[in-house]
Design an enzyme around this catalytic site. Structure first.
Site, PDB file in Angstrom:
ATOM      1  CG  HIS A  12      -2.150  -0.712   0.765  1.00 38.13           C
ATOM      2  ND1 HIS A  12      -3.342  -1.068   1.581  1.00 38.13           N
ATOM      3  CD2 HIS A  12      -2.533  -1.559   0.369  1.00 38.13           C
ATOM      4  CE1 HIS A  12      -4.464  -2.355   1.447  1.00 38.13           C
ATOM      5  NE2 HIS A  12      -3.707  -2.593   0.933  1.00 38.13           N
ATOM      6  CB  VAL A  23      -0.876   5.278  -2.615  1.00 36.96           C
ATOM      7  CG1 VAL A  23      -1.070   7.019  -2.107  1.00 36.96           C
ATOM      8  CG2 VAL A  23      -1.744   4.565  -2.059  1.00 36.96           C
ATOM      9  CG  HIS A  55      -3.516 -11.883  -1.770  1.00 33.52           C
ATOM     10  ND1 HIS A  55      -4.600 -11.667  -2.470  1.00 33.52           N
ATOM     11  CD2 HIS A  55      -3.001 -10.388  -1.511  1.00 33.52           C
ATOM     12  CE1 HIS A  55      -4.905 -10.489  -2.287  1.00 33.52           C
ATOM     13  NE2 HIS A  55      -3.823  -9.471  -1.886  1.00 33.52           N
TER      14      HIS A  55
HETATM   15  C1  HEM Z   1      -4.790  -7.272  -7.700  1.00 33.28           C
HETATM   16  C2  HEM Z   1      -4.164  -6.317  -6.573  1.00 33.28           C
HETATM   17  C3  HEM Z   1      -4.333  -6.862  -4.885  1.00 33.28           C
HETATM   18  C4  HEM Z   1      -6.190  -6.655  -4.479  1.00 33.28           C
HETATM   19  C5  HEM Z   1      -7.126  -6.329  -5.070  1.00 33.28           C
HETATM   20  C6  HEM Z   1      -5.823  -6.744  -2.878  1.00 33.28           C
HETATM   21  C7  HEM Z   1      -6.771  -6.343  -2.027  1.00 33.28           C
HETATM   22  C8  HEM Z   1      -6.484  -7.416  -0.872  1.00 33.28           C
HETATM   23  C9  HEM Z   1      -8.138  -6.707  -0.403  1.00 33.28           C
HETATM   24  C10 HEM Z   1      -9.390  -6.312  -0.063  1.00 33.28           C
HETATM   25  C11 HEM Z   1      -7.533  -7.451   1.219  1.00 33.28           C
HETATM   26  C12 HEM Z   1      -8.184  -7.794   2.605  1.00 33.28           C
HETATM   27  C13 HEM Z   1      -7.822  -6.143   3.713  1.00 33.28           C
HETATM   28  C14 HEM Z   1      -9.517  -6.586   4.403  1.00 33.28           C
HETATM   29  O1  HEM Z   1      -9.923  -6.991   4.638  1.00 33.28           O
HETATM   30  O2  HEM Z   1      -8.588  -5.444   5.623  1.00 33.28           O
HETATM   31  C15 HEM Z   1      -5.981  -8.019   1.394  1.00 33.28           C
HETATM   32  C16 HEM Z   1      -5.126  -8.428   2.220  1.00 33.28           C
HETATM   33  C17 HEM Z   1      -3.908  -8.553   2.538  1.00 33.28           C
HETATM   34  N1  HEM Z   1      -2.796  -8.475   0.508  1.00 33.28           N
HETATM   35 FE1  HEM Z   1      -3.654  -7.595  -1.015  1.00 33.28          FE
HETATM   36  N2  HEM Z   1      -3.984  -7.040  -3.104  1.00 33.28           N
HETATM   37  C18 HEM Z   1      -3.736  -7.088  -3.863  1.00 33.28           C
HETATM   38  C19 HEM Z   1      -3.093  -7.484  -3.926  1.00 33.28           C
HETATM   39  C20 HEM Z   1      -1.511  -7.308  -2.942  1.00 33.28           C
HETATM   40  C21 HEM Z   1      -0.112  -7.366  -2.984  1.00 33.28           C
HETATM   41  C22 HEM Z   1       0.348  -7.086  -4.127  1.00 33.28           C
HETATM   42  C23 HEM Z   1      -0.039  -7.925  -1.880  1.00 33.28           C
HETATM   43  C24 HEM Z   1       2.071  -8.247  -1.226  1.00 33.28           C
HETATM   44  C25 HEM Z   1       3.045  -7.956  -2.051  1.00 33.28           C
HETATM   45  C26 HEM Z   1      -0.596  -8.181  -0.824  1.00 33.28           C
HETATM   46  C27 HEM Z   1      -0.982  -8.218   0.743  1.00 33.28           C
HETATM   47  C28 HEM Z   1      -1.478  -8.580   0.886  1.00 33.28           C
HETATM   48  C29 HEM Z   1      -2.047  -9.143   2.443  1.00 33.28           C
HETATM   49  C30 HEM Z   1      -0.323 -10.257   3.344  1.00 33.28           C
HETATM   50  C31 HEM Z   1      -2.940  -9.645   3.425  1.00 33.28           C
HETATM   51  C32 HEM Z   1      -3.437  -9.790   4.802  1.00 33.28           C
HETATM   52  C33 HEM Z   1      -3.723  -8.305   5.531  1.00 33.28           C
HETATM   53  C34 HEM Z   1      -3.476  -9.196   6.421  1.00 33.28           C
HETATM   54  O3  HEM Z   1      -3.384  -9.927   7.472  1.00 33.28           O
HETATM   55  O4  HEM Z   1      -3.567  -8.037   7.150  1.00 33.28           O
HETATM   56  N3  HEM Z   1      -2.171  -7.540  -1.976  1.00 33.28           N
HETATM   57  N4  HEM Z   1      -5.794  -7.473   0.267  1.00 33.28           N
END
Ligand code: HEM
Ligand SMILES: *[C@@H]1O[C@H](CO)[C@@H](O)[C@H](O)[C@H]1NC(C)=O
Ligand SMILES: *[C@@H]1O[C@H](CO)[C@@H](O)[C@H](O)[C@H]1NC(C)=O
Length: 325
Positions: free
Chosen positions: A64, A68, A187
């Site tokens: 994030h 940005v 993820h």
């Molecule tokens: C198309 C790209 C992406 C979308 C649409 C997306 C969307 C999301 C969403 C909706 C969540 C859940 C957030 C919540 O409920 O608070 C999430 C969690 C997460 N995302 Fe993504 N994400 C994307 C790419 C990425 C990338 C590139 C990374 C890291 C390199 C990443 C790492 C994570 C991690 C580790 C979580 C879990 C966070 C937690 O458990 O606190 N995401 N993401």
């Protein structure tokens, strides 16, 4: 004559390499703050030992941050209308870990190590602490002077984005389709709120059915965790059955229709991303997870270079949640 021309070309090249787009390098603090990376590592380790989910939080924070205003610590600023107050960052976690590491580093070498770098190192350490492969993190980023909530939604992808929108948003940051699939592999750890995917479970098709791309048995499991009208902030693993392991199982899950976010599941159905999912889900004996693990580190270094400030740009914050001035 040719010799003179060569000297001029070399000189111009030299000027550009010094003045132009700044760059980072591994070991940037080896003279000025040799213990910086060790301090980050031990700080992340103690927080992750207390709560393993923090590892996922830190990895996501770095993503994030980078999307940005570039990887400049802008996501860490708190206060009125900062990035942190925008919807995608409301569930973000791990801020206190960066504050903690920063305070310890300031005590050793004040004013030297940027918050942006601490976050990049913490993201790597989080992957390693969840049993992922390591990589060297180039450092030398400076902290930015802008953090605006209004820039968050336009730059970050949404969980309902089509593959073509996801690709556009990554391309806007200089990242390829392969980088997209590799990085979304983040993820493989962490969780999501029910609110970000529940629409897939009830009347998704307008004829009363769930999203047909979800495995049938998995639909019922998701429905029991996220009943219609139930708690929207209930947490569900993004990588079913393996949420605390940085492995390749996320890709097997989306191959098997067990992607939780719509954006994740679509990476399987779209031919342009399916090839990369297949590559990472592939189970060549002995290489399970290796291909993904090594590709992930490389893609993270690339992501970690987005829009960075170096040299005399920006500042080195004293406290990561506040600008110095
Ligand atoms: C198309 C790209 C992406 C979308 C649409 C997306 C969307 C999301 C969403 C909706 C969540 C859940 C957030 C919540 O409920 O608070 C999430 C969690 C997460 N995302 Fe993504 N994400 C994307 C790419 C990425 C990338 C590139 C990374 C890291 C390199 C990443 C790492 C994570 C991690 C580790 C979580 C879990 C966070 C937690 O458990 O606190 N995401 N993401
Ligand atoms: C599903 O959605 C459609 C169109 O939005 C609506 O007409 C229908 O009544 C809904 N069905 C159920 C079971 O909620
Ligand atoms: C995922 O996997 C576990 C097994 O570890 C199972 O018990 C759980 O209910 C599954 N489903 C979801 C939606 O997380």
């Amino acid at each position: 004559m040719a010799q003179g021309l060569r000297i001029i070309i070399l000189f111009v090249y030299f000027l550009f390499s010094v003045k132009g787009e700044g760059s980072t390098r591994v070991g940037f603090y080896s003279k000025t703050c040799p213990t910086a990376e060790k301090i980050v590592r031990s700080t992340v380790e103690s927080h992750v030992n207390a709560n393993v989910g923090i590892a996922a939080g830190l990895l996501r924070l770095h993503f994030h941050d980078c999307f940005v205003q570039g990887c400049d610590g802008s996501v860490l600023i708190s206060g009125h209308l900062s990035e942190r107050t925008a919807i995608p960052n409301l569930g973000a976690r791990g801020f206190e870990v960066i504050e903690d590491a920063k305070a310890k580093i300031e005590a050793k070498c004040p004013g030297v190590v940027s918050c942006a770098d601490i976050l990049a190192i913490a993201a790597r350490d989080s992957v390693v602490l969840t049993k992922g492969m390591s990589w060297s993190v180039p450092t030398g980023r400076r902290d930015g002077l802008i953090s605006s909530a209004s820039e968050v939604l336009t730059n970050l992808p949404s969980p309902a984005d089509s593959v073509s929108v996801q690709k556009d948003k990554f391309a806007a940051k200089g990242l390829t389709t392969e980088d997209l699939v590799t990085l979304v592999g983040g993820h493989t750890i962490g969780q999501t709120d029910c609110q970000f995917f529940r629409y897939r479970l009830y009347n998704f098709t307008s004829t009363g059915n769930a999203d047909p791309s979800i495995n049938m048995a998995f639909v019922s499991e998701l429905q029991s965790l996220c009943p219609a009208g139930g708690d929207a902030t209930k947490r569900v693993a993004l990588d079913n059955g393996s949420q605390n392991n940085f492995d390749a199982s996320f890709f097997k899950n989306i191959r098997d229709g067990k992607g939780v976010l719509e954006s994740d599941q679509r990476l399987w159905s779209d031919p342009s991303t399916n090839i990369f999912v297949q590559k990472y889900a592939g189970s060549i004996r002995g290489f399970i997870g290796f291909r993904f693990g090594s590709a992930f580190g490389k893609a993270m270094v690339k992501m970690g270079n987005i829009g960075i400030k170096t040299g005399t740009d920006g500042e080195i914050r004293k406290v990561c949640s506040r600008f110095n001035a």
